[in-house]
Design a protein around this motif. Structure first.
Motif, short mmCIF file in Angstrom:
data_model
loop_
_atom_site.label_atom_id
_atom_site.label_comp_id
_atom_site.label_asym_id
_atom_site.label_seq_id
_atom_site.Cartn_x
_atom_site.Cartn_y
_atom_site.Cartn_z
N LEU A 238 -12.86 -23.60 -31.78
CA LEU A 238 -11.95 -24.63 -32.29
C LEU A 238 -10.68 -24.75 -31.44
O LEU A 238 -9.79 -25.53 -31.79
N ARG A 239 -10.58 -24.00 -30.32
CA ARG A 239 -9.38 -24.08 -29.48
C ARG A 239 -9.54 -25.22 -28.48
O ARG A 239 -10.23 -25.09 -27.46
N GLU A 240 -8.90 -26.34 -28.77
CA GLU A 240 -9.06 -27.53 -27.93
C GLU A 240 -8.52 -27.30 -26.52
O GLU A 240 -9.04 -27.86 -25.55
N ARG A 241 -7.47 -26.50 -26.41
CA ARG A 241 -6.90 -26.28 -25.07
C ARG A 241 -7.91 -25.64 -24.15
O ARG A 241 -8.06 -26.02 -22.99
N ALA A 242 -8.67 -24.65 -24.68
CA ALA A 242 -9.67 -23.96 -23.86
C ALA A 242 -10.79 -24.93 -23.46
O ALA A 242 -11.28 -24.91 -22.33
N TRP A 243 -11.19 -25.80 -24.40
CA TRP A 243 -12.21 -26.80 -24.06
C TRP A 243 -11.71 -27.73 -22.95
O TRP A 243 -12.44 -28.04 -22.01
N TYR B 180 -17.38 -31.95 -23.00
CA TYR B 180 -16.57 -32.73 -23.93
C TYR B 180 -17.37 -33.08 -25.18
O TYR B 180 -16.86 -32.99 -26.31
N GLN B 181 -18.62 -33.49 -24.98
CA GLN B 181 -19.44 -33.84 -26.13
C GLN B 181 -19.67 -32.62 -27.03
O GLN B 181 -19.66 -32.73 -28.26
N ASP B 182 -19.87 -31.44 -26.41
CA ASP B 182 -20.03 -30.21 -27.20
C ASP B 182 -18.77 -29.93 -28.02
O ASP B 182 -18.86 -29.59 -29.21
N ALA B 183 -17.62 -30.09 -27.38
CA ALA B 183 -16.35 -29.83 -28.08
C ALA B 183 -16.17 -30.80 -29.23
O ALA B 183 -15.78 -30.41 -30.35
N ARG B 184 -16.45 -32.07 -28.99
CA ARG B 184 -16.30 -33.08 -30.04
C ARG B 184 -17.21 -32.77 -31.23
O ARG B 184 -16.80 -32.89 -32.40
N VAL C 273 -18.38 -29.88 -32.24
CA VAL C 273 -17.88 -28.73 -32.99
C VAL C 273 -16.72 -29.15 -33.88
O VAL C 273 -16.64 -28.80 -35.07
N LEU C 274 -15.78 -29.92 -33.33
CA LEU C 274 -14.59 -30.31 -34.08
C LEU C 274 -14.95 -31.21 -35.26
O LEU C 274 -14.40 -31.08 -36.36
N GLU D 26 -11.60 -35.82 -34.95
CA GLU D 26 -11.89 -36.20 -33.57
C GLU D 26 -11.00 -35.36 -32.63
O GLU D 26 -9.96 -34.82 -33.05
N PRO D 27 -11.40 -35.21 -31.35
CA PRO D 27 -10.57 -34.44 -30.41
C PRO D 27 -9.13 -34.98 -30.33
O PRO D 27 -8.90 -36.18 -30.48
#
Length: 949
Positions: free
Chosen positions: A187-192, A212-216, A218-219, A226-227
């Motif tokens: 859930l750490r957006e900065r690391a993504w 980016y799609q993976d991060a979105r 998860v969030l 949304e991111p």
């Protein structure tokens, strides 16, 4: 002993690692360690061990636990204090506190532009972690208040370090670490965002978009969100780059220097000037002398800022051997770097410029143009795309380059030079020989190229820093020593020299005869045979071989240069024209005439200058120095040059020029208290006069040396120097100079307390001066005799004599003596009138030390008037001037007057401070009379405080 909490609890004692066994012991120790050196209350410890449900006997049980811990860490280490316990250790003995300090240090380095240093410091801080914080501590209280906080700090430091690594171009190295980080903390957006940028900069765009799609996903699934803006910005960069790019992103700047040192100011300036994305392009010029590290700074800055320019970094060397590279050839290389097929590069320069501008118009690039020769070479190469940054290095500031900003890169200071030497040669070696390291830094003149070569030379087996310092100390071979492999200071300077026109080469060579720190156009013209040199000096400054230092205090342009450039110019002079003596002989004639004229303005009608001149207040001398505000100001501006010229003339065998210049400068040195320069030039002048067998010159310089000794309080030395001078003058049958030497002997006798002998000596001198018609000598003798006798009539006649001579400095001195006589006779208004008139003259002339003497006199007048506040303020103003000029005797006198004012104001502590300062100075000067006066004040201060001792 050290302690670890960043992981399981540890106690490190030398090579031995232990830990408390029982869980509650570990919890107590952890609580104490997290507040090392501070009190931890019993309530706090109770909460740490038992939470909200402690036993009734908690306090007694805690004592048992603490007793067990003391056996483990030492009885004195854990102390019982009111209300609780304290572990008596420094915070740095605990890894968590060391971690905090190292992170702060890294952030300061980052803010100062030292990106690589900041990344290394954060890496070292993170290496302290051995696992989760307080991993084996079973305490909900500590987990909530400490462990969570520490884990958040660790993650923040990790992300900061990754940001720095990305800025340093280490994207490939951090991809794996970032994948592990987002897996552990999804859930750490900065690391993504960092992972997306790292993949993108590594050329793995499809993977970046997938991340980016993976991060979105998860969030959205976990949080229903949304991111955020940071993550979306990273995604946008990848999308924009994918549309723009036509191949691999160029990363052409040379490798950064691993041992790059300092230069925080210019790096910070570049970072501040760098454009924002979409902003107007920025063109920065880094200019300075050969070897000043311009290219290294540009490359280092490009490395630090690289992550901000997703379309890459271009590099072009604008000098091919000894010749400037043509703009057309450079453009061909740049176009190919941008992906233009070889056969598609246009043939004509204008077509290449148009294509280049089209290709960079939609890209955000950082372009380094290294070693530019002129504006016309650079203009076609400037990128026009929004957000582009150009770093141009040149020996010239390229002021004609439109919309550019320039930064002059000077040499490193001593600390920076030693730091660079340590980075090249090794920290332990520099720490082992700190004095030799500083000497090498001085001999290299802070020039980065010279320091790098010197550090490389130390790689030779058996060489010490002291050995290299000795070798560099010989000017004749210094440039030979500063050569290592294909690096050489001489060849770097030769590149600029060969690019000069013949006239400019000749001027540079002839300036090599002069060892002064800088030069005004008149002196350069003298070296050049009297021809105008203004344009040639500007060209030499434009080529980076001289540095324009602006206007001096006399309103003259000054040009300086690096000492190694001077040595190179001196080499060229010897090889192409012969010895420096011929050039210096021409310079000496101009120097002596100008300084003699300046001396005449300082001391009108003073014999011994080669001519005896007198003038009235209405007359003026037709000389160039009268165009300046005052001769002292001109001499002050030329001081460094003239002091060096004395030694230059002596080395060249121009003995008479050397001793005459040393003698001409003495009244200026006395006026401004430049005692070190006075000693140095007088010593050389005496040696020159003796070598030339010029007894008259020797006698004049002995007389001047006696003046210096008298001012310094070395009265016996002054008397000996005057006796030697008198012997020469008698042998030469020079009655006038003999009388002037005897006048000075009278002043020495007076200072020694031999009043009767002094009075007889001064009276005889007065008679001799009047008989010989020596107006200057008569005025001086009248003042000396009037001061000794406290005779108002003699001092008044002296004042009139100085006015007749047109000598305002003598007039001011006589007014100060008259003010003292009035003050002693309690004629306070008359004393103020004379003191203020004298002070006005001193200030009009800009004579700061006489001004300080006048202020001190006015402070005494204010004391006599019963206005201690005014006395204190005026004495403080005088003291500040004396300290500024290093006049220790004046400072001591001012401190005593200040002490008297403090006593009048009942400020006893201030009085004691002033007395102590005066005693320190009088003691160092060996001034017994001053010490006795200070003791009188001390007795009064003790009486006021009731301390009769």
């Amino acid at each position: 002993m050290r302690f670890g909490v960043l992981g399981p609890i540890q106690i490190l004692d030398g090579d031995r690692i232990t830990a408390p066994g029982p869980a509650k012991h570990r919890a107590i120790l952890a609580a104490l360690l997290m507040r090392a050196g501070q009190v931890v209350t019993l309530d706090r410890l109770t909460a740490v061990v038992w939470g909200e449900d402690p036993p009734v006997s908690a306090e007694s049980v805690l004592r048992v636990y603490v007793s067990a811990l003391r056996r483990l860490v030492g009885a004195e280490t854990i102390r019982t204090v009111p209300g609780g316990y304290l572990i008596a250790i420094a915070p740095d003995q605990v890894d968590a506190h060391r971690f905090d300090r190292m992170v702060e240090r890294a952030r300061r380095a980052r803010d100062a532009g030292r990106t690589a240093e900041a990344a290394d410091e954060l890496r070292a801080a993170l290496a302290l972690w051995r696992g989760p914080a307080l991993a084996d501590v079973d305490s909900g209280e500590l987990r909530r208040t400490q462990a969570v906080r520490l884990e958040e700090l660790r993650l923040g430091a990790t992300e900061e370090r990754i940001d720095l690594d990305l800025a340093l171009g280490r994207h490939g190295e951090v991809v794996g670490e970032l994948r592990a980080l987002v897996a552990a903390y999804p859930l750490r957006e900065r690391a993504w965002g960092q992972l997306i940028l790292a993949l993108y900069q590594a050329g793995r765009r499809s993977e970046a978009l997938a991340a980016y799609q993976d991060a979105r996903l998860v969030l959205v699934e976990e949080l229903g969100l949304e991111p955020g803006p940071e993550l979306r910005a990273a995604h946008d960069k990848v999308l924009a780059g994918q549309v723009r790019e036509r191949g691999a992103v160029p990363q052409e700047t040379p490798p950064d220097i691993a041992d790059f040192t300092g230069r925080e100011e210019v790096l910070g300036w570049i970072a501040r000037q760098a454009p924002a994305a979409g902003g107007a392009p920025v063109h920065l010029v880094l200019h300075g002398p050969a070897g000043s590290g311009k290219s290294a700074v540009a490359v280092h800055a490009a490395t630090l800022l690289g992550a901000e320019f997703p379309d890459g970094r271009l590099y072009a060397a604008l000098r091919a051997g000894n010749r400037p590279a043509g703009a057309g050839a450079v453009l061909e290389d740049l176009l190919r770097s941008l992906g233009c097929p070889e056969g598609a590069v246009p043939a004509g320069l204008d077509d290449r410029v148009r294509l280049y501008r089209s290709m960079v118009a939609s890209r955000r690039l950082l372009v380094v143009l290294d070693d530019a020769v002129g504006e016309s070479q650079v203009r076609p190469l400037l990128p026009t795309g929004p957000g582009c940054l150009t770093l141009v290095t040149s020996r010239s500031p390229l002021y004609g380059l439109e919309a550019s900003r320039a930064f002059e890169l000077g040499v490193l200071d001593t600390a920076g030079s030693v730091a660079m030497l340590a980075r090249v040669a090794g920290e332990p070696r520099v720490r082992a020989e700190p004095q030799a390291a500083r000497r090498i830094a001085e001999l290299c003149g802070g020039l980065p190229l010279a320091l790098r070569i010197a550090g490389s030379r130390l790689a030779r087996p058996g060489w010490t820093l002291e050995h290299l310092a000795v070798r560099l100390g010989d000017e004749r071979g210094r440039l030979d020593e500063l050569t290592a492999g294909d690096l050489a200071v001489r060849s770097s300077l030769g590149l600029g020299y060969r690019g000069l026109a013949e006239e400019e080469q000749r001027l540079l060579r002839r300036l090599g005869a002069l060892s002064g720190p800088d030069v005004a156009p008149w002196a350069a013209a003298a070296a050049f045979g009297g021809l105008r040199v203004d344009r040639a000096l500007e060209e030499l400054a434009g080529a980076g071989l001289l540095q324009a230092r602006g206007l001096d205090d006399a309103g003259q342009e000054r040009y300086g240069w690096h000492d190694l450039t001077r040595l190179y110019a001196a080499e060229r002079l010897v090889e192409e024209e012969g010895t420096a003596a011929r050039v210096l002989a021409v310079v000496a004639r101009e120097v002596l005439e100008r300084v003699r004229r300046a001396r005449v303005l300082l001391l009108p009608a003073e014999p011994g200058t080669g001519r005896t001149l007198a003038r009235t207040a209405e007359q003026s001398l037709a000389m160039e120095t009268t165009h300046l505000r005052e001769s002292a100001r001109w001499l002050g501006a030329e001081r460094g040059f003239l002091v060096a010229a004395v030694a230059d003339f002596h080395r060249a065998g121009l003995a008479e020029a050397a001793w005459r210049l040393a003698f001409y400068l003495t009244p200026f040195f006395e006026l401004r208290a430049h005692h070190e320069d006075w000693h140095a030039t007088n010593r050389i002048g005496l040696e020159a006069a003796r070598l030339a067998g010029h007894r008259h010159g020797e006698a004049l310089l002995l007389r001047a040396l006696a003046d210096l000794y008298r001012i310094e309080g070395r009265l016996d030395d002054a008397a000996r120097a005057l006796q030697a001078a008198l012997s020469h003058f008698r042998d030469l049958a020079d009655r006038s100079e003999e009388a002037r030497a005897r006048y000075r002997l009278g002043l020495v006798l007076l200072a020694q307390g031999r009043t009767a002998e002094a009075e007889r000596c001064l009276a005889e001198c007065l008679a001799e001066f009047e008989s010989a018609g020596d107006a200057r000598g008569r005025a001086d003798a009248l003042r000396g005799l009037g001061s000794l006798r406290r005779a108002e009539d003699l001092l008044t006649v002296s004042l009139d004599a100085y006015r007749d001579l047109g000598d305002p400095r003598g007039e001011a001195a006589a007014l100060r003596e008259l003010a003292l006589v009035h003050l002693e006779r309690r004629r306070v208004p008359a004393a103020r009138d004379c003191a203020e008139r004298g002070l006005r003259i001193d200030r009009r002339l800009g004579d700061r030390l006489p001004e300080a003497s006048g202020l001190l006199l006015l402070a005494r007048v204010a004391h006599a008037e019963g206005v201690p506040e005014a006395a204190r303020a005026t004495a403080e103003e005088a003291l500040a001037i004396f300290k500024e000029y290093g006049d220790r005797r004046g400072s001591a006198r001012a401190s005593l007057v200040l002490a008297a004012a403090h006593l009048d104001l009942d400020e006893i502590d201030g009085a004691f401070a002033g007395i102590a300062a005066a005693v320190t100075e009088f003691d160092a000067l060996g001034d017994r009379r001053g010490l006795a006066e200070a003791e009188e004040f001390a007795r009064e201060a003790r009486r006021r405080r009731g301390l009769w001792l």
